[in-house]
Design an enzyme around this catalytic site. Structure first.
Site, PDB file in Angstrom:
ATOM      1  N   GLY A 119      36.948  42.275  48.228  1.00 22.04           N
ATOM      2  CA  GLY A 119      36.863  42.450  46.775  1.00 22.04           C
ATOM      3  C   GLY A 119      35.639  41.735  46.249  1.00 22.04           C
ATOM      4  O   GLY A 119      34.643  41.566  46.964  1.00 22.04           O
ATOM      5  N   GLU A 152      35.697  39.526  52.658  1.00 27.25           N
ATOM      6  CA  GLU A 152      34.543  40.427  52.590  1.00 27.25           C
ATOM      7  C   GLU A 152      34.275  40.641  51.111  1.00 27.25           C
ATOM      8  O   GLU A 152      35.154  41.121  50.386  1.00 27.25           O
ATOM      9  CB  GLU A 152      34.838  41.772  53.260  1.00 27.25           C
ATOM     10  CG  GLU A 152      34.956  41.710  54.760  1.00 27.25           C
ATOM     11  CD  GLU A 152      33.702  41.252  55.482  1.00 27.25           C
ATOM     12  OE1 GLU A 152      32.602  41.266  54.878  1.00 27.25           O
ATOM     13  OE2 GLU A 152      33.828  40.851  56.640  1.00 27.25           O
ATOM     14  N   LYS A 181      48.834  44.544  49.656  1.00 29.17           N
ATOM     15  CA  LYS A 181      48.649  44.739  48.224  1.00 29.17           C
ATOM     16  C   LYS A 181      47.368  45.527  47.947  1.00 29.17           C
ATOM     17  O   LYS A 181      46.264  44.996  48.031  1.00 29.17           O
ATOM     18  CB  LYS A 181      48.563  43.406  47.485  1.00 29.17           C
ATOM     19  CG  LYS A 181      48.715  43.618  45.984  1.00 29.17           C
ATOM     20  CD  LYS A 181      47.946  42.640  45.136  1.00 29.17           C
ATOM     21  CE  LYS A 181      46.584  43.090  44.765  1.00 29.17           C
ATOM     22  NZ  LYS A 181      46.485  44.288  43.923  1.00 29.17           N
ATOM     23  N   GLY A 186      37.199  36.426  45.456  1.00 31.19           N
ATOM     24  CA  GLY A 186      37.134  35.887  46.816  1.00 31.19           C
ATOM     25  C   GLY A 186      37.118  34.369  46.804  1.00 31.19           C
ATOM     26  O   GLY A 186      37.799  33.717  47.606  1.00 31.19           O
ATOM     27  N   CYS A 218      30.024  48.292  49.242  1.00 31.23           N
ATOM     28  CA  CYS A 218      29.444  46.945  49.353  1.00 31.23           C
ATOM     29  C   CYS A 218      28.222  46.959  50.265  1.00 31.23           C
ATOM     30  O   CYS A 218      27.437  46.024  50.250  1.00 31.23           O
ATOM     31  CB  CYS A 218      30.465  45.899  49.762  1.00 31.23           C
ATOM     32  SG  CYS A 218      31.643  46.468  50.946  1.00 31.23           S
ATOM     33  N   GLU A 273      25.233  41.886  42.061  1.00 32.35           N
ATOM     34  CA  GLU A 273      25.776  43.168  42.523  1.00 32.35           C
ATOM     35  C   GLU A 273      26.251  43.987  41.319  1.00 32.35           C
ATOM     36  O   GLU A 273      27.034  43.512  40.508  1.00 32.35           O
ATOM     37  CB  GLU A 273      26.949  42.934  43.478  1.00 32.35           C
ATOM     38  CG  GLU A 273      27.416  44.232  44.105  1.00 32.35           C
ATOM     39  CD  GLU A 273      28.556  44.042  45.091  1.00 32.35           C
ATOM     40  OE1 GLU A 273      29.500  43.314  44.763  1.00 32.35           O
ATOM     41  OE2 GLU A 273      28.488  44.642  46.175  1.00 32.35           O
TER      42      GLU A 273
HETATM   43  P1  ADP Z   1      37.209  44.743  42.082  1.00 28.06           P
HETATM   44  O1  ADP Z   1      36.163  44.399  41.104  1.00 28.06           O
HETATM   45  O2  ADP Z   1      36.717  45.521  43.265  1.00 28.06           O
HETATM   46  O3  ADP Z   1      38.467  45.281  41.508  1.00 28.06           O
HETATM   47  P2  ADP Z   1      38.612  42.289  42.590  1.00 28.06           P
HETATM   48  O4  ADP Z   1      38.131  41.136  43.383  1.00 28.06           O
HETATM   49  O5  ADP Z   1      38.950  42.085  41.172  1.00 28.06           O
HETATM   50  O6  ADP Z   1      37.511  43.381  42.798  1.00 28.06           O
HETATM   51  O7  ADP Z   1      39.875  42.944  43.283  1.00 28.06           O
HETATM   52  C1  ADP Z   1      40.041  43.064  44.667  1.00 28.06           C
HETATM   53  C2  ADP Z   1      41.510  42.879  45.002  1.00 28.06           C
HETATM   54  O8  ADP Z   1      41.886  41.548  44.680  1.00 28.06           O
HETATM   55  C3  ADP Z   1      42.446  43.783  44.204  1.00 28.06           C
HETATM   56  O9  ADP Z   1      43.508  44.217  45.026  1.00 28.06           O
HETATM   57  C4  ADP Z   1      42.927  42.855  43.117  1.00 28.06           C
HETATM   58  O10 ADP Z   1      44.189  43.228  42.600  1.00 28.06           O
HETATM   59  C5  ADP Z   1      43.048  41.554  43.872  1.00 28.06           C
HETATM   60  N1  ADP Z   1      43.070  40.361  43.013  1.00 28.06           N
HETATM   61  C6  ADP Z   1      42.556  40.212  41.772  1.00 28.06           C
HETATM   62  N2  ADP Z   1      42.802  38.976  41.285  1.00 28.06           N
HETATM   63  C7  ADP Z   1      43.484  38.312  42.252  1.00 28.06           C
HETATM   64  C8  ADP Z   1      44.033  36.999  42.364  1.00 28.06           C
HETATM   65  N3  ADP Z   1      43.925  36.096  41.389  1.00 28.06           N
HETATM   66  N4  ADP Z   1      44.678  36.674  43.485  1.00 28.06           N
HETATM   67  C9  ADP Z   1      44.782  37.553  44.507  1.00 28.06           C
HETATM   68  N5  ADP Z   1      44.311  38.805  44.457  1.00 28.06           N
HETATM   69  C10 ADP Z   1      43.662  39.194  43.355  1.00 28.06           C
END
Ligand code: ADP
Length: 494
Positions: free
Chosen positions: A226, A250, A173, A231, A284, A383
């Site tokens: 992310g 990470e 994903k 996380g 990061c 951050e």
């Molecule tokens: P960023 O600020 O870099 O977008 P996120 O942590 O929001 O960081 O996103 C990183 C990844 O996690 C993306 O692929 C996002 O779609 C996914 N993501 C966001 N929310 C969720 C969730 N509740 N469960 C699983 N994956 C998620």
């Protein structure tokens, strides 16, 4: 909406009912494409396909896996210019950075092609007579790979390649903002001949597709890169799931770059400017906290500020651009919020921080440098993930090290010094997963482990041979040879 780019589920390209536009951050009038957004049911279908494909793939020949990964790596590198352009167009890093990232992704696939042939175990004598012990590594199962937008091809590569190399099946994903790179990479993987169900692409929302992966008992492991809040959410779901999922996170960084009085000034300035601002600071491993000792502080700040004024901030695809736009409006709002906050907190904005207008409408921000920053300020602790760096004064090396370690994060840390004594002490005592001496905190090799400590990372390291800690599970097998315990004959018993 004409959704051109589909998801790949169970060996087929699947038309989605929902889609979203992929927008070029250098020119918001330029739509890169319309990409599918999977529903929860589609994500579940991808997981089911990966689950069904696992038994055969986990026992597939290492030659087959090698050949597929090698093909993927070779095609990525052969098409580096075209893929690099696509990446820069959708993410906003400069064209040389985009091409460089694509080459990196290709090298990662080539590295893991070789790893397929190098997987080894251990054979040991047992402490019990007549018994042998064999330690082998087996694949984990279906792995869910959730990736961010800032490295749209390299981060997927460093998760997908080891996952497949070690015999796992994959549900991938990508981040919502960068589906084009993910889609192009997936096409290459599929063309290389992965069997049906072994690799699945599910572009879509984190809250829908990501959640479906976290909720499914058929997913054995999640590798996530992310933000910290997401996380944590991922970790909670994996640990409370039944069965629990193997987990690798990470997350963020607030990476210190220490500059000592004895540093070579030009090396220190290049490390700071490259580490803090290249890739628009959206790494990061970016050097977001620069800690400078008294004797060199003013000269260093002046040199960095002058260098910042010469940096060309413009369209990522234009020749000569050194800093591309911020990735989107949300990230730009966050950067601007922290720039305001830094001023309210009493830090001094000595360079940049203003919006820039260019030929095309985009998210252009002049690289911002704050001085007189107390390490307790929010701009030094949280951050920001943009082209914003802080300079904090330190009395001497000891205080600089103390400030470097006074952070919730621990991904990368750097020091600029000509002293062996301080370099050695820093390498040993800084609390980070990666340490750089006279190098920017960002910019790593692909064949060695990547990862951090404290709030930055959780679980086994990524990349290089260390990747097998996450993508395999260890089996310890004991065998008795059937001959009974060996009893040595004693003298006189013949
Ligand atoms: P960023 O600020 O870099 O977008 P996120 O942590 O929001 O960081 O996103 C990183 C990844 O996690 C993306 O692929 C996002 O779609 C996914 N993501 C966001 N929310 C969720 C969730 N509740 N469960 C699983 N994956 C998620």
């Amino acid at each position: 909406m004409n959704i051109q780019a589909k998801n790949f589920i169970g060996g087929e390209w699947v038309v989605a009912s929902e889609g979203a536009s992929d927008i070029n951050p250098s020119n918001t009038g330029d739509v890169v494409g319309e990409f599918a957004r999977a529903s929860a049911a589609e994500a579940e279908a991808a997981i089911a396909a990966a689950y069904d494909a696992f038994p055969a793939w986990s026992r597939s020949s290492i030659q087959l896996r090698h050949d597929i990964l090698k093909k993927v790596g070779d095609e990525i590198i052969a098409r580096k210019d075209e893929l690099g352009r696509l990446l820069s167009r959708e993410e906003g890093k400069t064209l040389p950075e985009g091409v460089g990232e694509v080459v990196r992704a290709g090298q990662i696939f080539q590295f893991f092609a070789g790893e397929c042939l190098r997987l080894a175990g251990d054979k040991l004598p047992s402490v019990r007579p007549g018994v042998e012990v064999e330690i082998t590594r087996e694949p984990v199962g279906v792995v869910g790979l959730i990736t961010p937008w800032n490295f749209p091809i390299a981060i997927p590569a460093w998760k997908i390649a080891p996952a497949l190399a070690y015999g796992n099946t994959v549900v991938f994903k990508p981040a919502e903002l960068v589906p084009a790179s993910a889609h192009a990479l997936s096409e290459i993987i599929i063309r290389a001949g992965v069997p049906e169900g072994v690799f699945n692409l599910v572009m879509g929302r984190g809250s829908v597709v990501g959640e479906a992966m976290l909720q499914s008992p058929k997913v054995s492991a999640i590798s996530f890169t992310g933000s910290v809040p997401t996380g944590r959410r991922v970790a909670q779901s994996c640990i409370t799931a039944d069965p629990m999922k193997k987990l690798q996170l990470e997350m963020g960084g607030k990476n210190p770059l220490v500059v000592l009085d004895d540093a070579d000034m030009s090396v220190a300035v290049e490390c700071a400017v490259n580490g803090a601002f290249f890739s628009t600071g959206q790494r990061c491993t970016a050097s977001s906290r620069i800690i400078v000792t008294e004797g060199i502080h003013d000269r260093f700040v002046q040199a960095v500020s002058e260098r910042l004024r010469t940096l060309v901030v413009d369209d990522a695809l234009k020749a000569g651009t050194q800093i591309g736009p911020v990735v989107d409006q949300n990230q730009l709002d966050q950067d601007l919020k922290y720039i305001r906050l830094g001023q309210e907190e009493g830090a001094k904005l000595v360079a940049g921080g203003e919006l820039l207008s260019r030929e095309t409408p985009g998210f252009y921000l002049a690289p911002a440098l704050f001085t007189e920053v107390d390490n307790k300020m929010r701009i030094a602790r949280e951050e920001i993930f943009g082209p914003v760096a802080t300079v904090t004064r330190a009395r001497d090396y000891d205080e600089a090290l103390e400030i470097a370690n006074d952070t919730p994060f621990g991904l990368s840390a750097g020091i600029c010094t000509t002293s062996l004594k301080y370099a050695g002490h820093f390498r040993r005592n800084v609390e980070a997963g990666m340490v750089m001496v006279n190098l920017p905190t960002a910019g790593v090799d692909y064949h060695v482990p990547f990862g951090g400590r404290k709030g930055s990372s959780y679980g086994p390291r990524e990349q290089g041979r260390y990747a097998q800690e996450f993508y395999t599970t260890v089996k310890t097998a004991y065998s008795f040879d059937g001959n009974g315990p060996y009893v040595p004959k004693t003298k006189g018993s013949e």
